[in-house]
Each structure stands twice: as structure tokens, then as C-alpha cells.
Design a protein around this motif. Structure first.
Motif, short mmCIF file in Angstrom:
data_model
loop_
_atom_site.label_atom_id
_atom_site.label_comp_id
_atom_site.label_asym_id
_atom_site.label_seq_id
_atom_site.Cartn_x
_atom_site.Cartn_y
_atom_site.Cartn_z
N PHE A 88 0.90 -1.20 0.03
CA PHE A 88 -0.07 -0.06 0.05
C PHE A 88 0.89 1.14 0.14
O PHE A 88 2.05 1.37 0.75
N VAL A 89 0.63 2.25 -0.68
CA VAL A 89 1.12 3.66 -0.86
C VAL A 89 0.16 4.67 -0.71
O VAL A 89 -1.03 4.60 -1.21
N PHE A 90 0.61 5.53 0.34
CA PHE A 90 -0.26 6.61 0.70
C PHE A 90 0.05 8.01 -0.01
O PHE A 90 1.20 8.63 0.42
N HIS A 91 -0.75 8.53 -0.58
CA HIS A 91 -0.66 9.94 -1.08
C HIS A 91 -1.40 10.87 -0.39
O HIS A 91 -2.56 10.78 -0.33
N ASN A 92 -0.77 11.78 0.53
CA ASN A 92 -1.52 12.62 1.25
C ASN A 92 -1.20 14.05 1.02
O ASN A 92 -0.12 14.46 0.94
N PRO A 93 -2.18 14.72 0.41
CA PRO A 93 -2.21 16.05 -0.18
C PRO A 93 -1.77 17.04 1.03
O PRO A 93 -1.36 18.34 0.82
N GLN A 94 -1.85 16.59 2.38
CA GLN A 94 -1.50 17.78 3.26
C GLN A 94 -0.10 17.52 3.59
O GLN A 94 0.44 18.14 4.63
N ALA A 95 0.70 16.27 3.29
CA ALA A 95 1.93 16.20 3.60
C ALA A 95 3.04 17.21 2.96
O ALA A 95 3.16 17.67 1.88
N ARG A 96 3.80 17.71 3.87
CA ARG A 96 4.67 18.76 3.48
C ARG A 96 5.86 18.36 3.18
O ARG A 96 6.76 18.91 2.39
N HIS A 97 6.36 17.03 3.88
CA HIS A 97 7.61 16.38 3.65
C HIS A 97 7.27 15.00 3.67
O HIS A 97 6.47 14.58 4.52
N THR A 98 7.98 14.15 2.78
CA THR A 98 7.80 12.75 3.16
C THR A 98 9.30 12.07 3.11
O THR A 98 10.06 12.76 2.24
N CYS A 99 9.48 10.97 3.55
CA CYS A 99 10.69 10.48 3.48
C CYS A 99 10.88 9.73 2.29
O CYS A 99 10.23 9.55 1.29
N GLY A 100 12.27 9.16 1.84
CA GLY A 100 12.58 8.65 0.74
C GLY A 100 11.72 7.41 0.37
O GLY A 100 11.63 7.11 -0.78
N CYS A 101 11.43 6.77 1.26
CA CYS A 101 10.69 5.43 0.85
C CYS A 101 9.26 5.54 0.95
O CYS A 101 8.58 4.61 0.63
N GLY A 102 8.96 6.65 1.53
CA GLY A 102 7.22 7.03 1.16
C GLY A 102 6.54 6.57 2.11
O GLY A 102 5.23 6.60 2.20
N THR A 103 7.05 6.12 3.35
CA THR A 103 6.21 5.45 4.54
C THR A 103 6.12 6.17 5.56
O THR A 103 5.27 6.22 6.44
N SER A 104 6.73 7.34 5.70
CA SER A 104 6.34 8.45 6.62
C SER A 104 6.27 9.91 6.10
O SER A 104 6.75 10.28 5.15
N PHE A 105 5.69 10.72 6.81
CA PHE A 105 5.45 11.99 6.49
C PHE A 105 5.39 13.13 7.54
O PHE A 105 5.46 12.64 8.66
N ALA A 106 5.44 14.42 7.16
CA ALA A 106 5.28 15.49 8.08
C ALA A 106 4.30 16.44 7.49
O ALA A 106 4.11 16.56 6.26
N ILE A 107 3.72 17.04 8.47
CA ILE A 107 2.57 17.79 8.04
C ILE A 107 3.03 19.22 8.87
O ILE A 107 3.39 19.38 9.95
#
Length: 107
Positions: A88-107
């Protein structure tokens, strides 16, 4: 609150839900972790958790903790099926930053 599933994510989640007889649905949330600060949580639940919003997405029951709902509004869940697929891959329009592997984010 709106959560979107791509057709491939919908098929995979429906398959998992059908195979997990007796489960109430999926818990969708966030928790501290990962190199960007927050990670997504997606797991099957035996019972609906307390203080959670109940959603039906494409006929699949989801539960989102009320505190997590603002962080997940507008989220799209995908399930790539190519050779480089990783689940599963998550695309969050609110994320201001994501990690290189795409499993974590920051708002």
C-alpha cells in the motif's frame, strides 16, 4: 472527511477484508515514527475502536480515530501491482515532507 482508494487498492482491501471473516473493518490512522515524523497505520480490527469515525469506502468499513481525521482528510491509498510494487502507498495532499521510502510524512 474523505479517503480515496484507487481501483487496485480497493480490490486488495476488499480481498483482505473478505479473507478476514469476523473482522469489523480496517483501522486507518497515524502514529509517531519514521524519518519524517509520522507513519501510516492500516490494520484489521476485531471490533470498532472507541472514539473513531466510521467510514464506508467502496463497501469496505474503515475506522479513523477522531484525532487522526484532520491529518488524513483527502488521503489516497494506492496498491501498485508492478515489478517494483511494495504494498500500500499513501498519497496525502497535506504532507509537506515525506521520507525517501514514502512510508512516513510530516505536516
Amino acid at each position: 472527511m474523505t479517503i480515496h482508494l484507487t481501483p487496485s487498492a480497493q480490490r486488495e482491501l476488499a480481498r483482505l477484508y473478505a479473507e478476514a471473516s469476523g473482522k469489523a473493518g480496517f483501522i486507518l490512522g497515524v502514529e509517531a515514527g519514521g524519518c519524517a515524523g509520522l507513519t501510516y497505520r492500516l490494520e484489521l480490527a476485531d471490533t470498532p475502536p472507541p472514539q473513531a469515525e466510521s467510514l464506508q469506502i467502496e463497501g469496505i468499513p474503515f475506522y479513523v480515530h477522531l484525532a487522526h481525521a484532520p491529518l488524513l482528510d483527502g488521503l489516497e491509498i494506492d496498491y501498485p501491482t508492478g515489478l517494483a510494487a511494495r504494498g500500500f502507498v499513501f498519497h496525502n495532499p497535506q504532507a509537506r515532507h515525506t521520507c525517501g521510502c514514502g512510508t512516513s510524512f510530516a505536516i
